[in-house]
Design a protein around this motif. Structure first.
Motif, mmCIF file in Angstrom:
data_model
loop_
_atom_site.group_PDB
_atom_site.id
_atom_site.type_symbol
_atom_site.label_atom_id
_atom_site.label_comp_id
_atom_site.label_asym_id
_atom_site.label_seq_id
_atom_site.Cartn_x
_atom_site.Cartn_y
_atom_site.Cartn_z
ATOM 1 N N GLY A 1 3.275 20.465 -14.795
ATOM 2 C CA GLY A 1 2.029 20.456 -15.548
ATOM 3 C C GLY A 1 2.007 21.531 -16.613
ATOM 4 O O GLY A 1 1.592 21.295 -17.751
ATOM 5 N N VAL A 2 2.471 22.727 -16.262
ATOM 6 C CA VAL A 2 2.521 23.830 -17.226
ATOM 7 C C VAL A 2 3.453 23.458 -18.373
ATOM 8 O O VAL A 2 3.133 23.665 -19.547
ATOM 9 N N ARG A 3 4.607 22.887 -18.028
ATOM 10 C CA ARG A 3 5.576 22.482 -19.051
ATOM 11 C C ARG A 3 4.981 21.433 -19.985
ATOM 12 O O ARG A 3 5.132 21.484 -21.206
ATOM 13 N N ARG A 4 4.259 20.475 -19.395
ATOM 14 C CA ARG A 4 3.645 19.405 -20.177
ATOM 15 C C ARG A 4 2.580 19.955 -21.130
ATOM 16 O O ARG A 4 2.521 19.586 -22.300
ATOM 17 N N VAL A 5 1.743 20.886 -20.634
ATOM 18 C CA VAL A 5 0.681 21.467 -21.462
ATOM 19 C C VAL A 5 1.283 22.280 -22.602
ATOM 20 O O VAL A 5 0.829 22.190 -23.743
ATOM 21 N N ARG A 6 2.318 23.055 -22.298
ATOM 22 C CA ARG A 6 2.962 23.850 -23.349
ATOM 23 C C ARG A 6 3.592 22.958 -24.410
ATOM 24 O O ARG A 6 3.524 23.255 -25.608
ATOM 25 N N LYS A 7 4.198 21.873 -23.975
ATOM 26 C CA LYS A 7 4.822 20.950 -24.926
ATOM 27 C C LYS A 7 3.758 20.330 -25.830
ATOM 28 O O LYS A 7 3.946 20.223 -27.048
ATOM 29 N N MET A 8 2.630 19.907 -25.243
ATOM 30 C CA MET A 8 1.556 19.314 -26.042
ATOM 31 C C MET A 8 1.001 20.334 -27.037
ATOM 32 O O MET A 8 0.735 19.993 -28.197
ATOM 33 N N ALA A 9 0.833 21.595 -26.609
ATOM 34 C CA ALA A 9 0.322 22.635 -27.502
ATOM 35 C C ALA A 9 1.302 22.894 -28.642
ATOM 36 O O ALA A 9 0.894 23.073 -29.794
ATOM 37 N N ARG A 10 2.596 22.898 -28.319
ATOM 38 C CA ARG A 10 3.614 23.119 -29.345
ATOM 39 C C ARG A 10 3.601 21.988 -30.370
ATOM 40 O O ARG A 10 3.634 22.214 -31.576
ATOM 41 N N LYS B 1 6.598 20.782 -3.211
ATOM 42 C CA LYS B 1 6.067 19.711 -4.050
ATOM 43 C C LYS B 1 4.950 20.235 -4.947
ATOM 44 O O LYS B 1 4.904 19.941 -6.148
ATOM 45 N N ARG B 2 4.040 21.051 -4.375
ATOM 46 C CA ARG B 2 2.949 21.628 -5.165
ATOM 47 C C ARG B 2 3.501 22.516 -6.270
ATOM 48 O O ARG B 2 3.039 22.451 -7.416
ATOM 49 N N ALA B 3 4.489 23.344 -5.941
ATOM 50 C CA ALA B 3 5.062 24.247 -6.937
ATOM 51 C C ALA B 3 5.735 23.459 -8.054
ATOM 52 O O ALA B 3 5.596 23.789 -9.240
ATOM 53 N N ARG B 4 6.451 22.388 -7.699
ATOM 54 C CA ARG B 4 7.133 21.567 -8.701
ATOM 55 C C ARG B 4 6.123 20.884 -9.612
ATOM 56 O O ARG B 4 6.270 20.887 -10.837
ATOM 57 N N GLU B 5 5.089 20.306 -9.006
ATOM 58 C CA GLU B 5 4.071 19.611 -9.804
ATOM 59 C C GLU B 5 3.325 20.575 -10.715
ATOM 60 O O GLU B 5 3.001 20.237 -11.861
ATOM 61 N N LYS B 6 3.058 21.800 -10.231
ATOM 62 C CA LYS B 6 2.375 22.784 -11.062
ATOM 63 C C LYS B 6 3.258 23.184 -12.243
ATOM 64 O O LYS B 6 2.788 23.277 -13.383
#
Length: 79
Positions: free
Chosen positions: A50-59, A42-47
């Motif tokens: 989060g990384v995917r979400r941050v990268r998408k926002m930066a893009r 669960k921790r690995a999936r949530e992390k």
């Protein structure tokens, strides 16, 4: 959640209900709760989410600032 049925149009009401449930994340949560998920998984999936979400926002931010659209992903050639 409440959906009104107008003029006996049940199909349209079902489409509206499904769209609302999709937007609220009900289907995603149901899929996640089908089986037990270990805390480490669960921790690995949530992390990763989060990384995917941050990268998408930066893009998206870079696209807005530069005014240049991102390159389209090329589809695989047919075999």
């Amino acid at each position: 959640m409440k959906v009104d049925v107008r003029d006996n149009n049940v199909e349209q009401a079902l489409r509206v209900l499904k769209k609302r449930m999709q937007r609220e994340g009900v289907f995603r949560e149901m899929r996640l709760r089908e089986h037990y998920e270990k805390p480490s998984v669960k921790r690995a999936r949530e992390k990763a989410e989060g990384v995917r979400r941050v990268r998408k926002m930066a893009r998206k931010k870079m696209e807005r600032e530069s005014g240049i659209a991102a390159p389209k992903k090329s589809s695989r050639p047919a075999r």
